[in-house]
Design an enzyme around this catalytic site. Structure first.
Site, PDB file in Angstrom:
ATOM      1  N   GLU A  92      31.544  31.846 -17.313  1.00 51.55           N
ATOM      2  CA  GLU A  92      32.531  32.239 -16.312  1.00 51.55           C
ATOM      3  C   GLU A  92      33.947  31.991 -16.824  1.00 51.55           C
ATOM      4  OE1 GLU A  92      31.650  30.899 -12.377  1.00 51.55           O
ATOM      5  OE2 GLU A  92      33.445  31.842 -11.537  1.00 51.55           O
ATOM      6  N   GLU A 142      34.732  34.824 -18.946  1.00 55.10           N
ATOM      7  CA  GLU A 142      34.893  35.998 -18.081  1.00 55.10           C
ATOM      8  C   GLU A 142      36.317  35.992 -17.508  1.00 55.10           C
ATOM      9  OE1 GLU A 142      32.389  35.741 -14.647  1.00 55.10           O
ATOM     10  OE2 GLU A 142      32.138  37.896 -14.446  1.00 55.10           O
ATOM     11  N   CYS A 198      28.606  30.617  -7.854  1.00 58.84           N
ATOM     12  CA  CYS A 198      27.510  29.636  -7.978  1.00 58.84           C
ATOM     13  C   CYS A 198      26.738  29.432  -6.700  1.00 58.84           C
ATOM     14  CB  CYS A 198      28.029  28.262  -8.361  1.00 58.84           C
ATOM     15  SG  CYS A 198      29.218  28.302  -9.628  1.00 58.84           S
ATOM     16  N   SER A 251      32.449  36.768  -9.745  1.00 56.10           N
ATOM     17  CA  SER A 251      31.931  36.594 -11.098  1.00 56.10           C
ATOM     18  C   SER A 251      30.495  37.120 -11.181  1.00 56.10           C
ATOM     19  CB  SER A 251      31.955  35.100 -11.437  1.00 56.10           C
ATOM     20  OG  SER A 251      31.158  34.863 -12.577  1.00 56.10           O
ATOM     21  N   LYS A 271      19.109  28.991  -1.858  1.00 56.73           N
ATOM     22  CA  LYS A 271      18.496  29.225  -3.168  1.00 56.73           C
ATOM     23  C   LYS A 271      17.036  29.630  -3.032  1.00 56.73           C
ATOM     24  CE  LYS A 271      21.758  27.114  -6.205  1.00 56.73           C
ATOM     25  NZ  LYS A 271      22.730  26.281  -5.489  1.00 56.73           N
ATOM     26  N   GLU A 299      17.629  33.184  -2.832  1.00 55.85           N
ATOM     27  CA  GLU A 299      18.139  33.714  -4.099  1.00 55.85           C
ATOM     28  C   GLU A 299      17.030  34.006  -5.113  1.00 55.85           C
ATOM     29  OE1 GLU A 299      20.249  30.952  -6.505  1.00 55.85           O
ATOM     30  OE2 GLU A 299      21.562  32.470  -7.374  1.00 55.85           O
ATOM     31  N   GLU A 356      16.789  40.930  -8.571  1.00 54.70           N
ATOM     32  CA  GLU A 356      17.550  40.817  -9.827  1.00 54.70           C
ATOM     33  C   GLU A 356      17.121  39.587 -10.629  1.00 54.70           C
ATOM     34  OE1 GLU A 356      18.714  41.847  -6.530  1.00 54.70           O
ATOM     35  OE2 GLU A 356      20.452  40.541  -6.737  1.00 54.70           O
ATOM     36  N   CYS A 369      28.023  21.429  -2.404  1.00 59.46           N
ATOM     37  CA  CYS A 369      26.581  21.137  -2.407  1.00 59.46           C
ATOM     38  C   CYS A 369      26.241  19.780  -1.794  1.00 59.46           C
ATOM     39  CB  CYS A 369      26.038  21.196  -3.825  1.00 59.46           C
ATOM     40  SG  CYS A 369      26.373  22.779  -4.608  1.00 59.46           S
TER      41      CYS A 369
END
Lengths: 585, 160
Positions: free
Chosen positions: A278, A281, A298, A318, A357, A360, A365, A502
């Site tokens: 990142e 990037e 994230c 990102s 998550k 996710e 993907e 988190c």
């Protein structure tokens, strides 16, 4: 200041304080159930009622403001009877399955039933038996266990501004529900799990995935690898009675090994990798003059929020996967090859502070390794249950170290667990890469760390001054996104889906009845402080100095943003509706 | 289809006037219901989007007020008063007779789309108890035996 008398004791508190808070201040423990300070002050449950001199009826102390000379009694026979009745009425329509309930021994209703010595429920009548909603892989609802306290509505609407829940129907039929009575899976739920964190009962919680982990661990054909998110090491101890924010890294690793995982790795490693990818990037964008702002990626709760509510901003997010997803993709390629294990028999388990998550890993993907990159996500709470079930004396386990190579991480990776941590980690690397000098952290600590909803700073880079922003909780994200849409310029914005980052994740230990909501921001602070302290003891504090990161680029990835990096470590996003898709179609 | 399009055109015209006015939610829902006869989910979404109110909240309001319907209503809306006066004079048996004749439960609409059966809490005509209203027309001093004939009259009217 206002002085009042509670149970013959004088107390002086600021104007605007509730009778409940005033009583708590002097150690009078008025019970409460629906109340969460600063978040849900609605007086619906009637458990906190008190007698107030001059008032004919009992008053809910959580919403009764103090006045000068007020005389309050909290323990009269009338009060106690009313509280018992309120509890018994709630219990009369509550499923009596405590022994097999997800929140057994950690339920606010159960605790009150115990405290009030409720040995019988004299009321019986019609019971509603709404079906469970288990369609979402991230958050499960058991509406029969809902006591209609409305905390979930408050946190989802006010803090997260995702507006999933509402009070629907009326009278006996009233309940909390997503629009049209749909499943969470069918509405614009961002799967952050904050509702599960504030629910006093088991009406909302994550689906239990521990069984899948046990099965993998007991299957001799499987090679089971576990990775642990940064924040778990400062929260898991709470599940075993340790003070909030206790650092238990060594015990955590030891426990995972004893549970039978073949390798115990650290997501902090791929957090470092995130910074490399990142960071580059972002540097590319700096070189090409944009597009700005660059938004972090994230947090899968934030990503889903963006997909539903700000799809027009997705091109700014990102493309770097979340660290644990990167880990999954690398474990089943780079690592599998290295140790000669067929990735088809590798199972990757992530221990995460996060319910999003769970969603996710099921995105189509997330299969760039040729397999499902991560097989199972369990929350901090689920891991605690596994440790208890295995009979481990967690607190007294000897401290052990993570396995190499995917267990070596820098302090920059560790602070990903707190709001502002990702941006700070990124600055430590990109500043040094561009200027050749160390990022002057002390000068920025104040503006990058802490629990303010929005934080920002300006950093002098060779390309010019860059403005960075930080938001945590999607309600705050909305604020900064609206600023951006109104024309304010930021270059790099870190966004975390959960308040506090988190450390305040939807999968973290539930402390709502240890302290109130404002107190709860404190506990996030305590957990974050522990991360920053633990970080100082690590040999490396910048992602680009992590020797294993250098090695993986040398041996496998080539360089940041290489073709293979793009294939394994980057992803794409999908614009989604903020309205139920089925109805919109 | 054409008719449906026309309804959405009228809704769009209505919503244009109330764009961003979250405080007008109940008013707008009421007007939308006058257009459609009920509040289908799509209409609720259109209202939410125009006023800037979350869809969950719109749904909460729609289900809270008995004024709002989320299912299509019949041509004739039968309302049985179950207020105290009507109730003691036998409104319960009238309701049962209607359920049996129409083969629907309370709140339901007949398959032919002709009748919707509802209950009310006192329509203010206690002197005529027990009372049934059909599309606002008051039928007083009813008995269960009167029901078949009463319904027949409306069925006939509908055919004409």
């Amino acid at each position: 200041m206002v002085t009042l008398t509670i149970d013959e004791q004088k107390v002086t508190v600021p104007e605007g304080t509730s009778v409940l808070e005033a009583a708590w201040k002097i150690g009078i423990d008025i019970p409460s159930l629906c109340y969460l300070k600063g978040l849900n002050e609605v007086g619906t449950c009637r458990v906190c009622v008190v007698e107030i001199e001059g008032s004919k009826t009992l008053q809910a102390s959580c919403v009764y403001p103090v006045t000068e000379g007020l005389v309050v009694r909290t323990n009269t026979p009338k009060v106690l009877k009313a509280r018992r009745t309120a509890l018994q009425l709630l219990l009369s329509e509550h499923p009596q399955d405590c022994l097999s309930c997800y929140r057994n021994m950690n339920c606010e209703l159960q605790a009150l039933a115990h405290r009030f010595n409720i040995l019988e429920i004299p009321f019986c009548g019609e019971k509603k038996e709404p079906p469970n909603d288990d369609k979402s892989v991230a958050v499960m609802r058991e509406p029969a266990k809902c006591i209609r306290c409305r905390r979930c509505i408050a946190v989802c609407s006010e803090v997260q501004q995702a507006f999933v829940y509402s009070a629907v129907h009326r009278g006996f039929d009233s309940m909390v529900s997503p629009a049209f009575g749909l499943s969470l899976d069918d509405v614009a739920c961002i799967t952050c799990g904050q509702c599960a964190n504030v629910c006093p009962t088991a009406a909302i919680h994550e689906p239990d995935n521990t069984k899948e982990v046990w099965e993998a661990l007991h299957d001799p054909e499987k090679w089971v690898v576990v990775q642990v998110a940064p924040s778990i090491r400062v929260t898991l101890g709470e599940e075993f009675g340790l003070p909030i924010g206790s650092v238990v890294t060594g015990q955590l690793v030891a426990a995972l090994r004893r549970l039978g995982f073949d390798k115990v790795f650290d997501t902090d490693f791929t957090a470092d990798l995130t910074i490399m990818e990142e960071g580059h990037e972002f540097l590319e964008k700096l070189k090409n003059g944009g597009p700005f702002p660059h938004l972090s990626s994230c947090s899968p709760g934030w990503v889903k929020y963006c997909e539903h509510f700000y799809p027009e901003m997705l091109s700014h997010v990102s493309t770097v996967k979340s660290p644990h997803s990167m880990f999954g993709a690398l474990a089943k390629t780079y690592h599998a090859e290295k140790i000669g294990v067929d990735p088809a028999r590798m199972v990757v388990v992530s221990v995460m502070p996060c319910t999003a998550k769970k969603y996710e890993i099921n995105r189509p993907e997330m299969t760039d390794s040729g397999f499902k990159d991560v097989d199972v996500v369990i929350t901090t709470r689920e891991l605690a249950r596994m440790i208890r079930e295995a009979g481990l004396d967690f607190i007294n386990l000897p401290e052990e170290e993570f396995d190499e190579p995917l267990g070596i991480a820098s302090g920059a990776g560790l602070i990903f667990g707190a709001t502002g941590g990702v941006l700070e980690a990124a600055l430590r690397t990109i500043y040094e890469l561009e200027t050749g000098k160390e990022f002057p952290l002390p000068q920025y600590e104040q503006s990058l760390r802490g629990m303010d909803g929005l934080k920002e700073a300006e950093v002098e880079m060779p390309q010019g001054l860059i403005r960075v922003g930080i938001a945590h909780g999607t309600g705050n994200a909305k604020q900064i996104l609206e600023k951006i849409k109104a024309g304010e310029k930021y270059h790099f914005v870190e966004i975390m889906g959960c308040p506090g980052g988190c450390v305040g994740g939807g999968g973290q230990p539930i402390l709502s009845f240890r302290r109130g909501w404002e107190g709860s921001m404190d506990y996030r602070m305590d957990r974050a402080d522990s991360l920053y302290k633990a970080e100082q003891e690590l040999p490396y504090r910048k992602s680009h100095e992590n020797p294993e990161i250098k090695k993986i680029y040398r041996e496998f990835l080539g360089h940041p943003l290489s073709e293979i990096s793009h294939k394994l470590l980057h992803t794409s996003y999908t614009a989604r509706s903020r309205y139920p898709q089925k109805v919109v179609d | 289809m054409q008719e449906e399009k026309e309804k959405y055109r009228r809704l769009a015209a209505l919503l244009e006037k109330y764009h961003g006015k979250a405080g007008e939610l109940i008013n707008v829902l009421h007007k939308a219901q006058l257009i459609f006869g009920y509040l289908p989910q799509k209409v609720q979404i259109c209202v939410a989007d125009a006023l800037g109110v979350p869809i969950s909240e719109v749904y909460g309001v729609v289900t809270f007020y008995s004024l709002f319907n989320t299912e299509p209503r019949g041509k004739y809306r039968i309302s049985v008063c179950l207020g105290t006066a009507c109730y003691v004079k036998g409104a319960g048996s009238i309701m049962e007779a209607l359920k049996e004749n129409l083969k629907v439960d309370e709140g339901g609409t007949t398959k032919d789309g002709l009748f919707t059966l509802e209950s009310a809490r006192c329509v203010g005509a206690c002197g005529l108890a027990p009372v049934v209203t059909i599309n606002g027309n008051v039928h007083g001093r009813m008995t269960a035996d009167d029901i078949p004939e009463l319904l027949e009259r409306y069925r006939k009217e509908a055919k004409e």
